[in-house]
Design a protein around this motif. Structure first.
Motif, short mmCIF file in Angstrom:
data_model
loop_
_atom_site.label_atom_id
_atom_site.label_comp_id
_atom_site.label_asym_id
_atom_site.label_seq_id
_atom_site.Cartn_x
_atom_site.Cartn_y
_atom_site.Cartn_z
N ALA A 187 0.84 -1.20 0.00
CA ALA A 187 0.00 0.00 0.00
C ALA A 187 0.87 1.25 0.00
O ALA A 187 1.92 1.29 0.65
N THR A 188 0.44 2.27 -0.72
CA THR A 188 1.24 3.49 -0.87
C THR A 188 0.55 4.69 -0.25
O THR A 188 -0.68 4.72 -0.09
N SER A 189 1.36 5.70 0.07
CA SER A 189 0.84 6.97 0.57
C SER A 189 1.91 8.03 0.40
O SER A 189 3.07 7.73 0.11
N ALA A 190 1.53 9.28 0.55
CA ALA A 190 2.44 10.42 0.57
C ALA A 190 3.43 10.45 -0.59
O ALA A 190 4.64 10.52 -0.38
N PRO A 191 2.96 10.39 -1.85
CA PRO A 191 3.91 10.49 -2.97
C PRO A 191 4.67 11.80 -2.91
O PRO A 191 4.11 12.85 -2.57
N GLY A 192 5.97 11.73 -3.23
CA GLY A 192 6.83 12.88 -2.99
C GLY A 192 7.26 13.65 -4.22
O GLY A 192 8.06 14.58 -4.10
N THR A 193 6.81 13.26 -5.41
CA THR A 193 7.20 13.99 -6.62
C THR A 193 5.96 14.52 -7.32
O THR A 193 4.85 14.02 -7.11
N VAL A 194 6.16 15.51 -8.18
CA VAL A 194 5.03 16.11 -8.89
C VAL A 194 4.31 15.08 -9.73
O VAL A 194 3.07 14.97 -9.70
N ARG A 195 5.03 14.29 -10.49
CA ARG A 195 4.40 13.27 -11.34
C ARG A 195 3.75 12.18 -10.49
O ARG A 195 2.69 11.65 -10.83
N GLY A 196 4.39 11.83 -9.38
CA GLY A 196 3.82 10.81 -8.52
C GLY A 196 2.52 11.24 -7.87
O GLY A 196 1.63 10.42 -7.61
N GLN A 197 2.38 12.53 -7.61
CA GLN A 197 1.18 13.06 -6.98
C GLN A 197 0.01 13.17 -7.96
O GLN A 197 -1.15 13.22 -7.54
N ALA A 198 0.29 13.23 -9.24
CA ALA A 198 -0.75 13.42 -10.25
C ALA A 198 -1.44 12.10 -10.57
O ALA A 198 -0.78 11.09 -10.87
N ALA A 199 -2.76 12.09 -10.52
CA ALA A 199 -3.59 10.99 -11.04
C ALA A 199 -3.23 9.61 -10.49
O ALA A 199 -3.38 8.60 -11.18
N GLY A 200 -2.74 9.56 -9.24
CA GLY A 200 -2.41 8.27 -8.64
C GLY A 200 -1.21 7.58 -9.25
O GLY A 200 -1.07 6.35 -9.13
N ASN A 201 -0.30 8.33 -9.86
CA ASN A 201 0.79 7.72 -10.61
C ASN A 201 1.80 6.98 -9.73
O ASN A 201 2.38 5.97 -10.16
N PHE A 202 2.05 7.47 -8.52
CA PHE A 202 2.99 6.77 -7.64
C PHE A 202 2.46 5.39 -7.30
O PHE A 202 3.19 4.39 -7.37
#
Length: 319
Positions: free
Chosen positions: A256-271
């Motif tokens: 399970a993932t949380s707190a994406p740390g990059t701009v692309r990772g934060q967009a649209a669930g990409n991380f």
């Protein structure tokens, strides 16, 4: 074992899923590998998972890189080890051609295929001529060393080859737009390339074959990011900084993932998509590695090699 001083000296700007718990990284490679390949607590390996001490060597633990993190210790600037610099945007005036991007990606895959074969070849050294487990080549009383080409026990060498290949395929999901969606709030362009929205495992990452995929098999809009320490080298290109999904929190058990740390990772669930793509791919690669051992060494010897690599006491368990 890597000392804290050496770790601090070698760790630089993140150019892959993270390997350490520092510099904005959260040991992402280790956590992905554990989520993908750890045996359930107290459950012996059936060959599909790694027992705790063996998994420590593959994934890393405490202040060690592990085999999957090794490219971040001595291949930091080798783009083939991380699938960087295969950037392309289907737009007029883009400074790189599709052909150049394709060749860079094929170079990455060829590099990972070589690492995969390295692991298969090394595994044979864990058994003697009569097929018995060699204790001196398989004991894990001390951690393996996975850096600077230093030789070691045969089990360590086998795990290293597989782990370095695993690093690159995990980075493929973090550094490319294979599973991505573009940010719908921004115009599509070098800073926000289109996403392919595809699932894992990727047919491009067949490491058991002797050659990289044919150019026609690579989607025209597939891109990874340009990464360079030279000022201006990535000007007007899709950059690593814009595309990567390297940083965020990952549960090492569930994935399970949380707190994406990059701009692309934060967009649209990409991380989250990149992490779960990497977990799925890691499991596929271990299945393919096991199959390759059986094909090269025969069913009986190959099955024993799978046992040796995944078990913490192979002398006892793999006889």
């Amino acid at each position: 074992m890597v000392t804290p001083a050496l770790l601090l000296a070698t760790a630089g700007p993140a150019d892959a899923f993270g390997t350490v718990n520092a510099f904005g990284q959260h040991a992402e490679h280790e956590r992905i590998t554990r989520a993908a390949l750890a045996c359930a607590p107290g459950v012996p390996s059936d060959g599909s998972c790694f027992e705790p001490r063996s998994l420590d060597q593959l994934a890393g633990h405490r202040w060690t890189f592990g085999a999957v993190g090794a490219p971040d210790s001595d291949e930091t600037l080798d783009s083939a080890a991380h699938c960087d610099n295969a950037d392309y945007l289907d737009a007029r005036g883009y400074p790189r051609s599709r052909r150049q991007a394709t060749e860079a990606l094929r170079g990455c895959i060829a590099h990972l295929q070589a690492r995969f074969r390295q692991g298969i070849a090394a595994a044979g050294g864990t058994l003697d001529a009569r097929g018995r487990v060699t204790a001196s080549e398989t004991r894990l009383r001390s951690d393996c060393t996975f850096t600077l080409g230093l030789g070691g026990r045969a089990k360590c060498e086998a795990v290293e080859g597989f782990g370095r290949a695993l690093h690159g395929v995990q980075d493929f999901y973090a550094h490319s737009n294979w599973t991505d969606r573009s940010d719908p709030s921004r115009p599509v362009g070098p800073a926000n390339p289109p996403g392919l929205g595809r699932s894992a495992p990727s047919p491009l990452l067949d490491l058991a074959v002797p050659r990289p995929p044919q150019p026609w098999a690579i989607p025209r809009s597939l891109t990874t990011g340009c990464f360079s320490l030279l000022v201006g080298a990535c000007s007007r290109r899709v950059t690593h900084a814009d595309l990567n999904k390297d940083e965020g929190s990952i549960d090492p058990v569930s994935g399970a993932t949380s707190a994406p740390g990059t701009v692309r990772g934060q967009a649209a669930g990409n991380f989250d998509r990149a992490v779960h793509g990497a977990i799925t791919e890691s499991r596929r690669q271990w299945r393919e590695f096991r199959t390759a051992l059986l094909q090269r060494y025969g069913k009986r010897r190959g099955a024993r090699l799978v046992c040796v690599i995944t078990h913490d006491d192979p002398v006892r368990d793999c006889a």
